[in-house]
Each structure stands twice: as C-alpha cells, then as structure tokens.
Design a protein around this motif. Structure first.
Motif, short mmCIF file in Angstrom:
data_model
loop_
_atom_site.label_atom_id
_atom_site.label_comp_id
_atom_site.label_asym_id
_atom_site.label_seq_id
_atom_site.Cartn_x
_atom_site.Cartn_y
_atom_site.Cartn_z
N ASP A 23 0.88 -1.17 0.00
CA ASP A 23 0.00 0.00 0.00
C ASP A 23 0.92 1.22 0.00
O ASP A 23 1.29 1.74 1.06
CB ASP A 23 -0.91 -0.03 1.23
CG ASP A 23 -1.83 1.18 1.33
OD1 ASP A 23 -1.65 2.15 0.55
OD2 ASP A 23 -2.70 1.17 2.22
N ALA A 24 1.32 1.65 -1.20
CA ALA A 24 2.31 2.71 -1.34
C ALA A 24 1.82 4.04 -0.77
O ALA A 24 2.61 4.83 -0.25
CB ALA A 24 2.71 2.88 -2.81
N HIS A 25 0.52 4.29 -0.84
CA HIS A 25 -0.02 5.55 -0.32
C HIS A 25 0.12 5.65 1.20
O HIS A 25 0.32 6.73 1.74
CB HIS A 25 -1.49 5.71 -0.71
CG HIS A 25 -1.70 5.82 -2.18
ND1 HIS A 25 -1.29 6.91 -2.91
CD2 HIS A 25 -2.26 4.96 -3.06
CE1 HIS A 25 -1.58 6.73 -4.18
NE2 HIS A 25 -2.17 5.55 -4.30
N ASN A 26 0.00 4.53 1.87
CA ASN A 26 0.09 4.51 3.32
C ASN A 26 1.40 3.92 3.84
O ASN A 26 1.53 3.67 5.05
CB ASN A 26 -1.11 3.76 3.91
CG ASN A 26 -2.39 4.52 3.67
OD1 ASN A 26 -2.50 5.69 4.03
ND2 ASN A 26 -3.35 3.87 3.03
N LEU A 27 2.34 3.69 2.92
CA LEU A 27 3.66 3.18 3.27
C LEU A 27 3.56 1.92 4.13
O LEU A 27 4.23 1.78 5.17
CB LEU A 27 4.51 4.25 3.94
CG LEU A 27 4.77 5.51 3.12
CD1 LEU A 27 5.53 6.54 3.93
CD2 LEU A 27 5.52 5.17 1.84
N ALA A 28 2.73 0.99 3.69
CA ALA A 28 2.47 -0.23 4.45
C ALA A 28 2.56 -1.45 3.52
O ALA A 28 2.37 -1.35 2.32
CB ALA A 28 1.09 -0.16 5.09
N CYS A 29 2.83 -2.59 4.13
CA CYS A 29 2.87 -3.85 3.39
C CYS A 29 2.61 -4.99 4.35
O CYS A 29 2.51 -4.81 5.56
CB CYS A 29 4.21 -4.02 2.68
SG CYS A 29 5.59 -4.23 3.83
N ASN A 30 2.52 -6.18 3.78
CA ASN A 30 2.33 -7.41 4.53
C ASN A 30 3.61 -8.23 4.46
O ASN A 30 4.36 -8.14 3.48
CB ASN A 30 1.18 -8.20 3.88
CG ASN A 30 0.92 -9.51 4.58
OD1 ASN A 30 0.39 -9.55 5.68
ND2 ASN A 30 1.30 -10.60 3.93
N LEU A 31 3.86 -9.01 5.48
CA LEU A 31 4.96 -9.97 5.47
C LEU A 31 4.38 -11.35 5.67
O LEU A 31 3.46 -11.54 6.48
CB LEU A 31 5.94 -9.66 6.61
CG LEU A 31 7.14 -10.60 6.73
CD1 LEU A 31 8.39 -9.83 7.10
CD2 LEU A 31 6.91 -11.72 7.74
N ARG A 32 4.90 -12.30 4.91
CA ARG A 32 4.56 -13.70 5.17
C ARG A 32 5.82 -14.52 5.05
O ARG A 32 6.73 -14.19 4.30
CB ARG A 32 3.45 -14.21 4.27
CG ARG A 32 3.78 -14.38 2.83
CD ARG A 32 2.58 -15.01 2.09
NE ARG A 32 2.74 -14.97 0.67
CZ ARG A 32 3.50 -15.81 -0.04
NH1 ARG A 32 4.17 -16.75 0.57
NH2 ARG A 32 3.58 -15.70 -1.34
N ILE A 33 5.87 -15.59 5.83
CA ILE A 33 7.01 -16.48 5.83
C ILE A 33 6.51 -17.90 6.02
O ILE A 33 5.53 -18.13 6.72
CB ILE A 33 8.02 -16.10 6.95
CG1 ILE A 33 9.28 -16.98 6.89
CG2 ILE A 33 7.37 -16.11 8.31
CD1 ILE A 33 10.40 -16.53 7.82
N ALA A 34 7.18 -18.83 5.37
CA ALA A 34 6.87 -20.25 5.57
C ALA A 34 8.18 -21.02 5.49
O ALA A 34 8.98 -20.81 4.57
CB ALA A 34 5.89 -20.76 4.51
N LEU A 35 8.38 -21.87 6.46
CA LEU A 35 9.53 -22.76 6.45
C LEU A 35 9.08 -24.14 6.00
O LEU A 35 7.91 -24.51 6.17
CB LEU A 35 10.18 -22.83 7.83
CG LEU A 35 10.77 -21.52 8.34
CD1 LEU A 35 11.32 -21.69 9.75
CD2 LEU A 35 11.84 -20.99 7.41
N ILE A 36 9.99 -24.91 5.46
CA ILE A 36 9.68 -26.12 4.73
C ILE A 36 9.15 -27.26 5.60
O ILE A 36 8.69 -28.26 5.09
CB ILE A 36 10.89 -26.56 3.89
CG1 ILE A 36 10.46 -27.32 2.67
CG2 ILE A 36 11.90 -27.30 4.74
CD1 ILE A 36 11.47 -27.30 1.56
N GLY A 37 9.17 -27.11 6.88
CA GLY A 37 8.61 -28.14 7.75
C GLY A 37 9.54 -28.45 8.89
O GLY A 37 10.44 -27.67 9.22
#
Length: 184
Positions: A84-98
């Motif tokens: 969200d460039a207007h609000n200088l925000a983003c999401n983070l996601r992470i997944a490890l292989i198990g």
C-alpha cells in the motif's frame, strides 16, 4: 518500490530472489500438511503452477519474494507483498519447509534481515501480518523480533472442522528503529 531484488546474508541463512531453481523446494513446502495447516492453505498446487509463479516474481516491483537458503538448501520463503504505497504499508509472510527447518533460528534471522532491508532501503512505515492463534511458535518469533499484537479476527480459519482465530500483528518503522538502537 522493490525494483531491485537483493540478496541478504545472515549468519544462518541467505535470502535470494526466488527463481525457477527454487521450485522443487517451493513444491515441497506447499505440499507439507503441517505447513498447510500453519498457513491455512487449503487445496493442492501443481508443480507447473509453482514453476510459473517463481519464474515471474522478479517482474513485480510491488513485492519482494525471497528464498530462504540454509546450508545450500532451500528451507522456505519470505515475502513482502500487499504493498500500500499511499500509506507506506505492506504485509509480510514467511513459511519454512517443515520440521527439518523448524526451531533452528532460520525464521527469526530471515525476518530480521528483511525488516532491516525494508526499513533501510524503502520509505515503508508499517509491516503487518496475520498468524493463526494456535501457531504459538510463530507468534513467539514475531514478538521476539518486534511485532505487536493488534487484534483478533475471530473464526478466520476452518480447519478439519474446527474454527481458529487469526491474530493481526505489526511492526512500525519507529518500533524497529527503537529496537535497533537498544541492540546497538
């Protein structure tokens, strides 16, 4: 914002821009039943879909997709998306292989490397995520690196006939700067 796809290096992991060479690891990741439960991922993915996905991530300036490599092996991915460039925000996601990647500090280091990069190389102010309430290991890691719990989405996931809440967490640039200063 993410025109340049960096390689980020830590003590345990190296984060590389994802590409076709990581597809086998991605397919193993998305096929692992425990990873599916932890991420709330219903359904199966085809190896060709995974290949096409990783082949095109470098073309997107609104996201950063990085493979997590430990001991020369793909152990997961970490992604900055939902910009969200207007609000200088983003999401983070992470997944490890198990199970072979859990509990070794890979996730903590990968998140720290990415947040260091995001807050040093971009104007982003807020990085948020959602984690299922039953995923205590992930919630612990997120809190440890500076994410703050902000709210709960009740009954956000139906898994094997049971409802589970999702916890919203975020870290702000000011939080990260204060954390970094206290560690220095």
């Amino acid at each position: 914002m993410f025109d340049h796809k960096p390689t980020l290096t830590g003590e345990r992991v190296t984060l590389l821009p994802v590409g076709p060479e990581h597809v086998e690891g991605l397919f193993e990741l998305v096929s692992d039943r425990e990873v599916q439960r932890l991420t709330g991922s219903h359904g199966e993915l085809d190896p060709d879909v995974c290949r096409a996905w990783y082949a095109t991530r470098g073309e997107h300036a609104d996201r950063l997709d990085l493979a997590i490599i430990a001991d020369d092996e793909y152990v997961g991915e970490i992604v900055i998306n939902e910009l969200d460039a207007h609000n200088l925000a983003c999401n983070l996601r992470i997944a490890l292989i198990g199970a072979r990647a859990f509990g070794k500090g890979y996730g903590t280091e990968a998140i720290t490397l990415v947040l260091d990069h995001v807050f040093a190389a971009t104007p982003l102010h807020r990085v948020s995520l959602e984690v299922y309430a039953f995923n205590e290991r992930a919630r612990h890691v997120y809190k440890k690196v500076g994410f703050v719990e902000e709210g709960v989405h009740r009954d956000a996931l139906l898994w094997d006939g049971e409802w589970h809440d999702a916890v919203t967490m975020a870290v702000l640039r000011t939080d990260w700067q204060s954390r970094s200063e206290s560690l220095a």
